[in-house]
Design an enzyme around this catalytic site. Structure first.
Site, PDB file in Angstrom:
ATOM      1  N   GLY A 216       0.811  -1.209   0.000  1.00 37.37           N
ATOM      2  CA  GLY A 216       0.000   0.000   0.000  1.00 37.37           C
ATOM      3  C   GLY A 216       0.838   1.250   0.000  1.00 37.37           C
ATOM      4  O   GLY A 216       2.037   1.195   0.273  1.00 37.37           O
ATOM      5  N   PRO A 218       2.543   4.831   1.072  1.00 41.13           N
ATOM      6  CA  PRO A 218       3.162   5.184   2.351  1.00 41.13           C
ATOM      7  C   PRO A 218       2.135   5.801   3.296  1.00 41.13           C
ATOM      8  O   PRO A 218       1.247   6.515   2.855  1.00 41.13           O
ATOM      9  CB  PRO A 218       4.215   6.228   1.979  1.00 41.13           C
ATOM     10  CG  PRO A 218       4.374   6.161   0.508  1.00 41.13           C
ATOM     11  CD  PRO A 218       3.151   5.532  -0.059  1.00 41.13           C
ATOM     12  N   THR A 220      -0.240   4.465   5.112  1.00 43.98           N
ATOM     13  CA  THR A 220      -1.600   3.948   5.229  1.00 43.98           C
ATOM     14  C   THR A 220      -1.762   3.001   6.409  1.00 43.98           C
ATOM     15  O   THR A 220      -2.842   2.467   6.626  1.00 43.98           O
ATOM     16  CB  THR A 220      -2.024   3.218   3.946  1.00 43.98           C
ATOM     17  OG1 THR A 220      -0.970   2.349   3.558  1.00 43.98           O
ATOM     18  CG2 THR A 220      -2.305   4.200   2.846  1.00 43.98           C
ATOM     19  N   GLY A 221      -0.674   2.755   7.126  1.00 51.51           N
ATOM     20  CA  GLY A 221      -0.819   1.970   8.349  1.00 51.51           C
ATOM     21  C   GLY A 221      -0.322   0.540   8.258  1.00 51.51           C
ATOM     22  O   GLY A 221      -0.756  -0.312   9.031  1.00 51.51           O
ATOM     23  N   LYS A 222       0.601   0.255   7.342  1.00 52.86           N
ATOM     24  CA  LYS A 222       1.105  -1.118   7.221  1.00 52.86           C
ATOM     25  C   LYS A 222       1.902  -1.511   8.456  1.00 52.86           C
ATOM     26  O   LYS A 222       1.681  -2.565   9.054  1.00 52.86           O
ATOM     27  CB  LYS A 222       1.973  -1.253   5.961  1.00 52.86           C
ATOM     28  CG  LYS A 222       1.210  -0.968   4.690  1.00 52.86           C
ATOM     29  CD  LYS A 222       2.085  -1.079   3.460  1.00 52.86           C
ATOM     30  CE  LYS A 222       3.171  -0.023   3.405  1.00 52.86           C
ATOM     31  NZ  LYS A 222       2.650   1.346   3.359  1.00 52.86           N
ATOM     32  N   THR A 223       2.852  -0.658   8.825  1.00 54.02           N
ATOM     33  CA  THR A 223       3.652  -0.951  10.013  1.00 54.02           C
ATOM     34  C   THR A 223       2.758  -1.008  11.247  1.00 54.02           C
ATOM     35  O   THR A 223       2.915  -1.867  12.113  1.00 54.02           O
ATOM     36  CB  THR A 223       4.742   0.117  10.183  1.00 54.02           C
ATOM     37  OG1 THR A 223       5.448   0.244   8.953  1.00 54.02           O
ATOM     38  CG2 THR A 223       5.704  -0.254  11.278  1.00 54.02           C
ATOM     39  N   HIS A 440      -2.929  35.831 -11.346  1.00 55.39           N
ATOM     40  CA  HIS A 440      -2.601  34.437 -11.623  1.00 55.39           C
ATOM     41  C   HIS A 440      -3.539  33.514 -10.842  1.00 55.39           C
ATOM     42  O   HIS A 440      -4.161  32.609 -11.408  1.00 55.39           O
ATOM     43  CB  HIS A 440      -1.136  34.193 -11.229  1.00 55.39           C
ATOM     44  CG  HIS A 440      -0.647  32.797 -11.413  1.00 55.39           C
ATOM     45  ND1 HIS A 440       0.281  32.449 -12.371  1.00 55.39           N
ATOM     46  CD2 HIS A 440      -0.938  31.651 -10.756  1.00 55.39           C
ATOM     47  CE1 HIS A 440       0.523  31.165 -12.301  1.00 55.39           C
ATOM     48  NE2 HIS A 440      -0.201  30.639 -11.311  1.00 55.39           N
ATOM     49  N   GLU A 441      -3.682  33.763  -9.549  1.00 49.91           N
ATOM     50  CA  GLU A 441      -4.504  32.883  -8.724  1.00 49.91           C
ATOM     51  C   GLU A 441      -5.980  32.986  -9.073  1.00 49.91           C
ATOM     52  O   GLU A 441      -6.684  31.978  -9.115  1.00 49.91           O
ATOM     53  CB  GLU A 441      -4.292  33.189  -7.232  1.00 49.91           C
ATOM     54  CG  GLU A 441      -2.880  32.902  -6.717  1.00 49.91           C
ATOM     55  CD  GLU A 441      -2.402  31.483  -7.003  1.00 49.91           C
ATOM     56  OE1 GLU A 441      -3.240  30.566  -7.137  1.00 49.91           O
ATOM     57  OE2 GLU A 441      -1.174  31.283  -7.119  1.00 49.91           O
TER      58      GLU A 441
HETATM   59  P1  ADP Z   1       3.178   2.750   6.630  1.00 47.84           P
HETATM   60  O1  ADP Z   1       3.981   1.729   7.343  1.00 47.84           O
HETATM   61  O2  ADP Z   1       2.032   2.185   5.853  1.00 47.84           O
HETATM   62  O3  ADP Z   1       3.975   3.682   5.790  1.00 47.84           O
HETATM   63  P2  ADP Z   1       2.596   3.588   9.289  1.00 47.84           P
HETATM   64  O4  ADP Z   1       1.961   2.354   9.774  1.00 47.84           O
HETATM   65  O5  ADP Z   1       4.011   3.799   9.671  1.00 47.84           O
HETATM   66  O6  ADP Z   1       2.470   3.681   7.715  1.00 47.84           O
HETATM   67  O7  ADP Z   1       1.701   4.825   9.725  1.00 47.84           O
HETATM   68  C1  ADP Z   1       2.245   5.946  10.342  1.00 47.84           C
HETATM   69  C2  ADP Z   1       1.287   6.516  11.373  1.00 47.84           C
HETATM   70  O8  ADP Z   1       0.103   7.018  10.772  1.00 47.84           O
HETATM   71  C3  ADP Z   1       0.800   5.482  12.352  1.00 47.84           C
HETATM   72  O9  ADP Z   1       1.676   5.380  13.416  1.00 47.84           O
HETATM   73  C4  ADP Z   1      -0.549   6.023  12.768  1.00 47.84           C
HETATM   74  O10 ADP Z   1      -0.427   6.987  13.779  1.00 47.84           O
HETATM   75  C5  ADP Z   1      -1.034   6.710  11.537  1.00 47.84           C
HETATM   76  N1  ADP Z   1      -1.890   5.808  10.742  1.00 47.84           N
HETATM   77  C6  ADP Z   1      -1.610   5.364   9.506  1.00 47.84           C
HETATM   78  N2  ADP Z   1      -2.596   4.586   9.051  1.00 47.84           N
HETATM   79  C7  ADP Z   1      -3.524   4.509  10.017  1.00 47.84           C
HETATM   80  C8  ADP Z   1      -4.775   3.834  10.138  1.00 47.84           C
HETATM   81  N3  ADP Z   1      -5.264   3.083   9.148  1.00 47.84           N
HETATM   82  N4  ADP Z   1      -5.478   3.975  11.291  1.00 47.84           N
HETATM   83  C9  ADP Z   1      -4.983   4.739  12.274  1.00 47.84           C
HETATM   84  N5  ADP Z   1      -3.818   5.397  12.231  1.00 47.84           N
HETATM   85  C10 ADP Z   1      -3.083   5.304  11.118  1.00 47.84           C
HETATM   86 ZN    ZN Z   2      -0.325  28.686 -10.652  1.00 48.76          ZN
HETATM   87 MG    MG Z   3       6.021   1.448   7.359  1.00 49.54          MG
END
Ligand code: ADP
Ligand code: ZN
Ligand code: MG
Length: 653
Positions: A216, A218, A220-223, A440-441
């Site tokens: 997924g 970066p 999104t909560g994989k770790t 511009h804006e």
């Molecule tokens: P990844 O490993 O996918 O890059 P992380 O797991 O390191 O992302 O997410 C970083 C932080 O963002 C987490 O410690 C948490 O605080 C927050 N976070 C990310 N995804 C979620 C989620 N699905 N639900 C709750 N918190 C989230």
């Molecule tokens: Zn512009």
């Molecule tokens: Mg990670």
């Protein structure tokens, strides 16, 4: 390799406690040996002159002369005459260097003298000096290892994997702390369940996946998910990051993999988690034949592959890995029997975002009017990490303003911060620059308000922000979008060029301020042709090789194309950009008075938003033929005319 011996040690050596005992025995023995060889008969040291005078007085019987010391004995009757209370038989003196007279003196006084015979103890001490150090070393080593086997701190970790081991609950993260990724959670819960009740599955002959890959974008909560598993599963959890495997020295990385699996098998059922797998599992061919590849990484990867093959799927070791770049992974890693199950951890939808906001807002004091669902609606495309960041930024803003609770305004400002960076009030623009930025804006805003699927323009500002933005137009999509229709892409290109078009229309001169817009517009037009296959001339043919799935970087290699096709691609891209620019000019020409009016207000107020902005933008009128171009991309004759009348800048078509 020392690792091997170190691992086999415990099977060969006696029980750890016994080993500790034998260590003490060795120590005692060493002391004993020392006493024997160092405890020579006592002798007294005398000056050289005394020795010479004793020789000359005829008191010396015999002497052993070596280059750095002389040992001698006095005649027996002389000994008793010595004043000391304890008579010494042997005396020692240090000879004055190069006393060539000495043998002569000794001979004339009938002293029996000789050079030292190679002493009897000499060979033993030589032998010991060779044998003792290794013995001491091995003894200490064995002692430390036996201690680490007993659960004490491991003092020697050469080649030992650095995996951190968590047991249930130590990460403090539960599945409830993760939101917005429900499908992934269901699948992972099943795996946790397998580890808890393996027999339920194996009874029916089901094989449990060996490897599970979390894929997924970066943040999104994989770790986080992996840590939640560690928190939920009542099994040991080994965690290591891909880059930790990579070491400077060839072979150590592979040794770590071996070691990790060794440890894991002993503790099964358990989970091994490898974070950022791409650091380790990059496609072996991707490094290219000329760069020579990365030997170490390859060896480590090979070791991982063979370890994954080498264990039985039902022995209860599950390998979990995470990556945000699945496309660079070595295909060998993804085949069945290795990471055969992939779980997508995608950016959350609106409901998911609200749930994530709720989790992170739990410890934040919110004002009663704050509606998280509204915030969720305003933040499409935000990943979990962005949302966590958003809540924190809002809380910081509220604290800075000494507010009792975090307000909706704090959240809105925080959204802007996350999107565009901090305000830079210190950057002062001169009058001309300010005017240019304002027009511009407003150009962007007027066009953005007309384009299909672009969402609503929320705010225009000419307060410098972030890394280079002198002003910005905030346009938020109204809903999550998963597909873009071709007219929306064309519309997006038109909006991007709106800033430049306004400058040209009003001032007749253009500035460098549009360079970023132009870059983005051209990129989008190129993707339109080479990636989405939307060009009528070139048809649905892909001219770019692979698609970066998550990181929105489109620096992909072009497929090998003929010179003619390459020219056609360039022509098509230019056609689209030129067409869009023409439409932008048409829109602004038609709404010129509105453009002037809004820009004047903006110059006064610096920021324009909310109801006031909406009322102004409601007055925008679409030129005829705009919709036709958006849906077909065909330039009208009239469009060509506009271009020729403007400064001759974009004359040629
Ligand atoms: P990844 O490993 O996918 O890059 P992380 O797991 O390191 O992302 O997410 C970083 C932080 O963002 C987490 O410690 C948490 O605080 C927050 N976070 C990310 N995804 C979620 C989620 N699905 N639900 C709750 N918190 C989230
Ligand atoms: Zn512009
Ligand atoms: Mg990670």
């Amino acid at each position: 390799m020392p690792v091997e011996t170190d691992r086999n040690q415990p099977t060969k050596t006696p029980e750890p406690s016994h080993f500790g005992g034998s260590f003490l025995f060795w120590l005692a023995l060493l002391l004993f040996i020392n006493l024997i060889f160092l405890g020579k008969p006592l002798s007294s040291r005398v000056p050289y002159s005394t020795f010479i005078s004793q020789v000359e007085a005829g008191k010396v019987v015999r002497a052993v002369v070596s280059s750095d010391k002389i040992e001698y004995e006095l005649k027996s009757e002389q000994v008793t005459k010595q004043p000391q209370t304890r008579p010494h038989k042997v005396f020692v003196t240090t000879p004055v260097a190069q006393d060539t007279e000495l043998p002569k003196i000794l001979r004339t006084h009938n002293v029996e003298f000789s050079a030292p015979t190679p002493s009897q103890t000499g060979w033993i001490s030589t032998l010991l000096s060779w044998i003792l150090p290794p013995i001491i070393f091995l003894t200490v080593w064995g002692f430390l290892i036996s201690r680490s086997q007993m659960g004490g701190p491991a003092a020697l970790t050469i080649g030992k994997s650095n995996a951190r081991i968590y047991s249930e609950g130590t990460t403090g993260v539960k599945f409830d702390d993760v939101a917005g990724v429900d499908e992934a959670k269901v699948e992972l819960q099943e795996i946790v369940d397998f580890l808890k009740n393996a027999s339920k599955y194996t009874r029916l002959g089901a094989k449990i996946p060996k490897g599970v890959l979390l894929v997924g974008p970066p943040g999104t909560g994989k770790t986080l998910l992996a840590r939640a598993i560690a928190g939920e599963a009542r099994v040991p959890f080994f965690s290591i990051s891909g880059s930790e495997f990579i070491e400077l020295f060839v072979g150590i990385g592979a040794a770590r993999v071996r070691d990790l699996f060794e440890q894991a098998k002993q503790q099964s059922p358990c989970i091994i988690f490898i974070d950022e797998l791409d650091a380790l599992g990059k496609s072996r061919s991707a490094t290219g034949p000329y760069l020579g590849g990365n030997d170490e990484r390859e060896q480590t990867l090979n070791q991982l592959l063979s370890e994954m093959d080498g264990f039985d799927p039902n022995n209860g070791v599950i390998i979990l890995a995470a990556t945000n770049r699945p496309e660079v992974l070595d295909p060998a890693l993804l085949r069945p029997g290795r990471f055969d199950r992939q779980i997508l951890v995608d950016r959350p939808d609106k409901v998911g975002r609200e749930a994530i906001l709720k989790i992170h807002a739990k410890n934040v004091k919110l004002a009663s009017h704050v509606e998280l669902s509204k915030l969720a609606a305003r933040t499409p495309g935000f990943a979990g990490a962005d949302l966590a960041n958003l809540v924190n930024e809002a809380a910081l803003l509220a604290a800075r303003g000494n507010r009792e609770a975090v307000t909706m305004a704090d959240f809105n400002e925080a959204i802007e911060r996350v999107l565009t960076g901090l305000e830079k009030k210190s950057r002062v623009l001169n009058e001309i620059e300010k005017k240019t930025v304002a027009y511009h804006e407003v150009g962007h805003a007027l066009i953005g308000a007309l384009m299909p699927g672009a969402g609503s323009v929320e705010k225009i500002s000419i307060v410098p922000r972030g890394v280079g933005a002198l002003g910005y137009t905030l346009q938020l999509p109204e809903e999550d979008r998963f597909l873009l229709i071709e007219d929306e892409i064309r519309g997006r290109i038109v909006s991007l060029l709106g800033g430049r078009a306004a400058e040209e229309l009003i001032f007749g001169k253009v500035s460098t301020g549009a360079s970023d817009d132009i870059q983005k517009a051209t990129d989008l037009a190129e993707r339109f042709v080479t990636l989405y296959g939307m060009s009528d001339v070139l048809g649905p043919v892909a001219f770019e090789k692979t698609q970066q799935q998550f990181l929105e970087v489109f620096s992909n290699p072009r497929r090998a194309v003929s010179q003619k096709i390459a020219e056609q691609i360039d022509q098509e891209v230019k056609m689209i950009v030129d067409g869009a620019y023409c439409i932008a000019l048409k829109i602004l020409t038609k709404n010129r008075s509105l453009l002037e009016a809004i820009s004047q207000i903006l110059l006064e107020k610096e920021v324009l938003e909310g109801e006031e902005l909406r009322l102004q933008l409601d007055r925008v009128q679409a030129p005829e033929n705009m919709d036709e171009w958006l849906s077909t991309g065909k330039l009208t004759h009239e469009c060509l005319l506009i271009q020729t009348t403007l400064n001759g800048r974009t004359t040629k078509q």
